[in-house]
Design an enzyme around this catalytic site. Structure first.
Site, mmCIF file in Angstrom:
data_model
loop_
_atom_site.group_PDB
_atom_site.id
_atom_site.type_symbol
_atom_site.label_atom_id
_atom_site.label_comp_id
_atom_site.label_asym_id
_atom_site.label_seq_id
_atom_site.Cartn_x
_atom_site.Cartn_y
_atom_site.Cartn_z
ATOM 1 N N ASP A 195 26.227 -24.293 43.937
ATOM 2 C CA ASP A 195 27.417 -23.445 44.065
ATOM 3 C C ASP A 195 27.877 -23.364 45.520
ATOM 4 O O ASP A 195 29.004 -22.949 45.800
ATOM 5 C CB ASP A 195 27.093 -22.017 43.597
ATOM 6 C CG ASP A 195 27.739 -21.673 42.260
ATOM 7 O OD1 ASP A 195 28.795 -22.238 41.953
ATOM 8 O OD2 ASP A 195 27.173 -20.824 41.544
ATOM 9 N N GLN A 220 25.112 -18.079 36.917
ATOM 10 C CA GLN A 220 26.488 -17.790 36.504
ATOM 11 C C GLN A 220 26.841 -16.349 36.856
ATOM 12 O O GLN A 220 26.090 -15.425 36.570
ATOM 13 C CB GLN A 220 26.628 -18.043 34.989
ATOM 14 C CG GLN A 220 28.033 -17.940 34.466
ATOM 15 C CD GLN A 220 28.961 -19.038 35.005
ATOM 16 O OE1 GLN A 220 28.535 -20.167 35.240
ATOM 17 N NE2 GLN A 220 30.220 -18.706 35.211
ATOM 18 N N LYS A 263 29.786 -26.586 31.246
ATOM 19 C CA LYS A 263 28.944 -27.259 32.253
ATOM 20 C C LYS A 263 27.895 -28.126 31.550
ATOM 21 O O LYS A 263 27.656 -29.269 31.949
ATOM 22 C CB LYS A 263 28.270 -26.211 33.157
ATOM 23 C CG LYS A 263 29.255 -25.582 34.133
ATOM 24 C CD LYS A 263 28.736 -24.307 34.777
ATOM 25 C CE LYS A 263 29.855 -23.688 35.618
ATOM 26 N NZ LYS A 263 29.617 -22.314 36.005
HETATM 27 N N1 GUN Z 1 31.834 -17.415 37.835
HETATM 28 C C1 GUN Z 1 33.137 -17.725 38.073
HETATM 29 N N2 GUN Z 1 33.234 -18.719 38.982
HETATM 30 C C2 GUN Z 1 31.974 -19.045 39.317
HETATM 31 C C3 GUN Z 1 31.421 -20.027 40.197
HETATM 32 O O1 GUN Z 1 32.114 -20.799 40.870
HETATM 33 N N3 GUN Z 1 30.069 -20.060 40.256
HETATM 34 C C4 GUN Z 1 29.286 -19.219 39.536
HETATM 35 N N4 GUN Z 1 27.972 -19.314 39.682
HETATM 36 N N5 GUN Z 1 29.755 -18.315 38.708
HETATM 37 C C5 GUN Z 1 31.092 -18.228 38.596
#
Ligand code: GUN
Length: 283
Positions: free
Chosen positions: A119, A94, A50
């Protein structure tokens, strides 16, 4: 006949190009804060990815790495600070959180300002999606829709079947496809005669996290098969929820794993940072 393979990198490149164009037009650089608690190796890879993508697109990236023993209160304080920070337009925690605070995941995610919730997990954003007024939509299902559109795949009037009912993929996917006038069935671990239902699907979305669960006999010839699963079956071997080698012979189009919709998730996150910024400045 072999299916058309829908490679995520091709679509991700198109989405990122549009995001870069939007970011370049902005009078200030938007900022994304990603909070990672503990040292889950998979999460560390996702967070690095990211960060790299933000840099590529001209988005300021702030990674807040907190120790494994961070308390719920400490994490809520960090979120409060980021909610108030003028240089941060998107906040993401996360997942998964460490075991000690995992039970509080909802309370923690709900603390994020819904306008900064890139998200799309906040109940306000979930509700807006359900009532047909989407603002910030979860990145993985939004990426699947974007891919269908970019690939020119018709959704209106089609039978869509989703396997999996998670808040992150299955449920938002239901609402996105329904809003586009598909007839949608959601299957899950208690569904009877699953294969009978999946064989009716023009668009089949596999998102239940079971390696190679969807076999060729569960697929209607010519169907579009979207594989959202990421399962590690050996230290260096990832497979999806679909038995790709068999499915590719019967589907009309199919996403591979790795190299499929996973690559779209980060691109859509960047798109959500742009959307969040616009929501905050009221354009
Ligand atoms: N962990 C796995 N997929 C995701 C996601 O789409 N968002 C977040 N915040 N954590 C994750």
């Amino acid at each position: 006949m072999s299916a058309k393979i829908l490679y995520g990198k091709d679509f991700a490149a198109l989405i990122k190009e549009k995001v870069r164009f939007e970011v370049d037009k902005m009078i200030f650089k938007p900022g994304l804060a990603v909070i990672i608690v503990g040292e889950n190796p998979a999460s560390q890879v996702y967070v690095r990815n990211k960060h790299k993508t933000c840099e590529e697109l001209g988005i300021n990236s702030k990674v807040v790495a907190l120790p494994e023993n961070t308390t719920k209160e400490e994490l809520l304080n960090v979120i409060d600070e980021l909610n108030a920070a003028e240089n941060i337009q998107g906040i993401l925690v996360q997942l998964p959180l460490p075991d000690a605070i995992k039970a509080h995941s909802d309370e923690i995610l709900n603390r994020i300002n819904p306008l900064k919730d890139v998200d799309g997990f906040h109940p306000m954003n979930v509700g807006n999606l359900v009532i047909g007024n989407p603002k910030l939509v979860p990145c993985t299902p939004a990426g699947c829709l974007e891919m269908l559109d970019l690939a020119g795949i018709e959704i209106d009037g089609k039978r869509a079947v989703i396997i999996g009912r998670s808040n992150i993929v299955g449920k938002p996917m239901l609402h996105l496809l329904m809003a586009r006038h598909a007839t949608v069935t959601v299957c899950h671990s208690h569904t009877k005669n699953l294969a009978e239902i999946t064989r009716e699907a023009d668009i089949l979305v596999a998102a239940m996290g079971k390696p190679k669960f969807v076999t060729a006999d569960m697929i209607k010839p010519g169907a579009v098969v979207i594989d959202v699963g990421i399962n590690r079956i050996a230290p260096k071997k990832l497979v999806g929820d679909v038995d790709f080698d068999a499915a590719v012979e019967i589907a009309g189009a199919i996403t591979p794993v790795p190299g499929g919709v996973g690559l779209l998730t980060v691109a859509m996150l960047m798109k959500n940072v742009v959307t969040a910024t616009k929501l905050q400045i009221g354009v």
